[in-house]
Every structure is written in C-alpha cells, then in structure tokens.
Design a protein around this motif. Structure first.
Motif, short mmCIF file in Angstrom:
data_model
loop_
_atom_site.label_atom_id
_atom_site.label_comp_id
_atom_site.label_asym_id
_atom_site.label_seq_id
_atom_site.Cartn_x
_atom_site.Cartn_y
_atom_site.Cartn_z
N ARG A 74 63.46 49.50 52.72
CA ARG A 74 64.26 49.37 51.50
C ARG A 74 64.30 47.93 51.01
NH1 ARG A 74 69.82 52.86 52.35
NH2 ARG A 74 68.96 54.90 51.80
N ASP A 75 64.23 47.00 51.96
CA ASP A 75 64.25 45.58 51.61
C ASP A 75 62.87 45.06 51.22
OD1 ASP A 75 66.97 45.45 52.09
OD2 ASP A 75 66.75 44.73 54.15
N GLY A 76 61.89 45.96 51.12
CA GLY A 76 60.57 45.57 50.65
C GLY A 76 59.51 45.38 51.72
N ASP A 77 59.83 45.64 52.97
CA ASP A 77 58.85 45.50 54.06
C ASP A 77 57.98 46.76 54.10
OD1 ASP A 77 57.42 45.24 56.40
OD2 ASP A 77 59.16 44.82 57.67
N THR A 78 56.80 46.68 53.46
CA THR A 78 55.92 47.85 53.44
C THR A 78 55.39 48.18 54.82
OG1 THR A 78 54.05 46.43 52.86
CG2 THR A 78 55.22 47.51 51.04
N GLY A 79 55.31 47.21 55.69
CA GLY A 79 54.87 47.46 57.06
C GLY A 79 55.84 48.36 57.80
N ALA A 80 57.12 48.24 57.50
CA ALA A 80 58.13 49.08 58.15
C ALA A 80 57.93 50.54 57.76
CB ALA A 80 59.53 48.61 57.77
N PHE A 81 57.68 50.78 56.47
CA PHE A 81 57.43 52.15 56.06
C PHE A 81 56.12 52.65 56.66
CE2 PHE A 81 56.33 55.75 53.35
CZ PHE A 81 57.52 56.45 53.41
N GLY A 82 55.14 51.78 56.76
CA GLY A 82 53.87 52.13 57.39
C GLY A 82 54.07 52.56 58.84
N ARG A 83 55.00 51.92 59.54
CA ARG A 83 55.29 52.33 60.92
C ARG A 83 55.94 53.71 60.96
NH1 ARG A 83 55.98 46.86 60.96
NH2 ARG A 83 58.22 46.85 60.71
N LEU A 84 56.78 54.03 59.97
CA LEU A 84 57.35 55.37 59.90
C LEU A 84 56.27 56.41 59.62
CD1 LEU A 84 60.60 54.58 57.88
CD2 LEU A 84 60.50 55.47 60.23
N VAL A 85 55.35 56.08 58.74
CA VAL A 85 54.24 56.99 58.44
C VAL A 85 53.43 57.22 59.71
CG1 VAL A 85 52.07 57.26 57.18
CG2 VAL A 85 54.10 56.41 55.99
N TYR B 246 55.23 59.55 62.19
CA TYR B 246 55.46 60.96 61.85
C TYR B 246 54.29 61.66 61.14
CZ TYR B 246 60.23 59.99 63.20
OH TYR B 246 61.34 59.64 63.92
N GLN B 247 53.22 60.95 60.91
CA GLN B 247 52.11 61.52 60.15
C GLN B 247 51.57 62.80 60.77
OE1 GLN B 247 48.82 58.85 59.57
NE2 GLN B 247 47.94 60.14 57.98
N ASP B 248 51.29 62.79 62.06
CA ASP B 248 50.72 63.99 62.69
C ASP B 248 51.66 65.18 62.59
OD1 ASP B 248 48.45 62.59 63.36
OD2 ASP B 248 49.06 62.22 65.44
N ARG B 249 52.95 64.96 62.78
CA ARG B 249 53.90 66.05 62.71
C ARG B 249 54.02 66.62 61.30
NH1 ARG B 249 59.15 63.88 65.79
NH2 ARG B 249 59.91 65.98 65.36
N VAL B 250 53.98 65.75 60.30
CA VAL B 250 54.10 66.20 58.90
C VAL B 250 52.84 66.94 58.49
CG1 VAL B 250 54.36 65.44 56.50
CG2 VAL B 250 55.82 64.47 58.28
N VAL B 251 51.67 66.40 58.85
CA VAL B 251 50.42 67.10 58.53
C VAL B 251 50.40 68.47 59.20
CG1 VAL B 251 47.90 67.09 58.85
CG2 VAL B 251 49.07 65.02 58.05
#
Length: 152
Positions: free
Chosen positions: A24-35, A38-43
């Motif tokens: 939320r504070d603009g750290d795109t790397g943080a969202f990348g770590r969430l992706v 959870y990517q395998d589970r969401v796919v």
C-alpha cells in the motif's frame, strides 16, 4: 492495550499484513512476494473452476491485478489469502457468466462437447480412450459435482 487481532494472529497472517501495508505504501516488491506466495494456489483454484490451464493462469493474473488495484479496500478482517481467494472466485464466476458455456472443459479432448449427452460423447470415442476409462469417469464425475456446486 494491544489490538486483540494482533495478539491472536498467526505468524503467516502477520507476515501477509506487513506485506500488504508495504505494498500500500508503494513497495511493488512486497506485492510481488504475495503473488509468489499464493500464485500456485490461486492458479489451482482457477483451474478447478474453469478446467483449462491457460485460462486459469489468465484468470489468476486478473485476480492478482484486481487485488492490487483494490488493495486499499482490504480491511484485515480476514486473512489476505481469504480475501484474494474470494476475488479469484469472483473472477472465475464473472468469466463463466460472460462466456456462458464455461465448464471444466469445453470438450473432452476427442472433439466431443462436454454438454452433449454422454451417450453421444461415448459413442464416438476411439480405442485410445479405453486406456484411461477410470480417469475419464472420475474426471467427469468431479466435473458434474463441481458444476452443480458452482450453480448452487
């Protein structure tokens, strides 16, 4: 006094909450770590709902993009994965409504549409199908159950 949710939250939930705040504070790397987390589970969820790997990957990507755009609406009331899971389900259901024929698979691999009566699909099968009858039967039963559950 400490916030009750912070004293009862699991380490996983606390890690996710920190990553969400950083994103939320603009750290795109943080969202990348969430992706990445959870990517395998969401796919996998999307694949179970649509039955096509390529479509599932596209739907999962849309779910992550939707989550990123709406990250400011996440309220930390449920786990991040629960929130993301719901977004992914909604993406799949929306895709299904738009395409109106989406089930686990549009055809059974032999060119027969899955919405044809079973006797029509079975009558055209070649001898190669005999190699995996149990697998095909199990897949069709799971498909019928999943479609019925989604429609409920």
């Amino acid at each position: 006094m400490a916030d009750k949710s912070s004293t009862t939250a699991s380490p996983l939930a606390l890690e996710d909450a920190l990553l969400v705040r950083q994103a939320r504070d603009g750290d795109t790397g943080a969202f990348g770590r969430l992706v990445a987390k959870y990517q395998d589970r969401v796919v996998n969820l999307c694949w179970r709902m649509c039955g096509n790997v390529d479509e599932a990957q596209d739907l999962a990507q849309e779910a992550f993009l939707h989550a990123l755009r709406k990250l400011d609406l996440y309220r930390f009331e449920a786990s991040f994965y629960t929130w993301l899971f719901r977004i992914a389900i909604n993406e799949c259901l929306s895709h299904r409504r738009k395409h109106k024929r989406v089930v686990l698979s549009l055809h059974d691999g032999d060119g027969h549409w899955m919405d044809e009566p079973r006797d029509q699909r079975l009558s055209g099968q070649e001898s190669s199908d005999a190699q995996e009858p149990l697998a095909r039967l199990t897949a069709r039963e799971m498909q019928d159950e999943l479609v019925a559950a989604i429609e409920r």
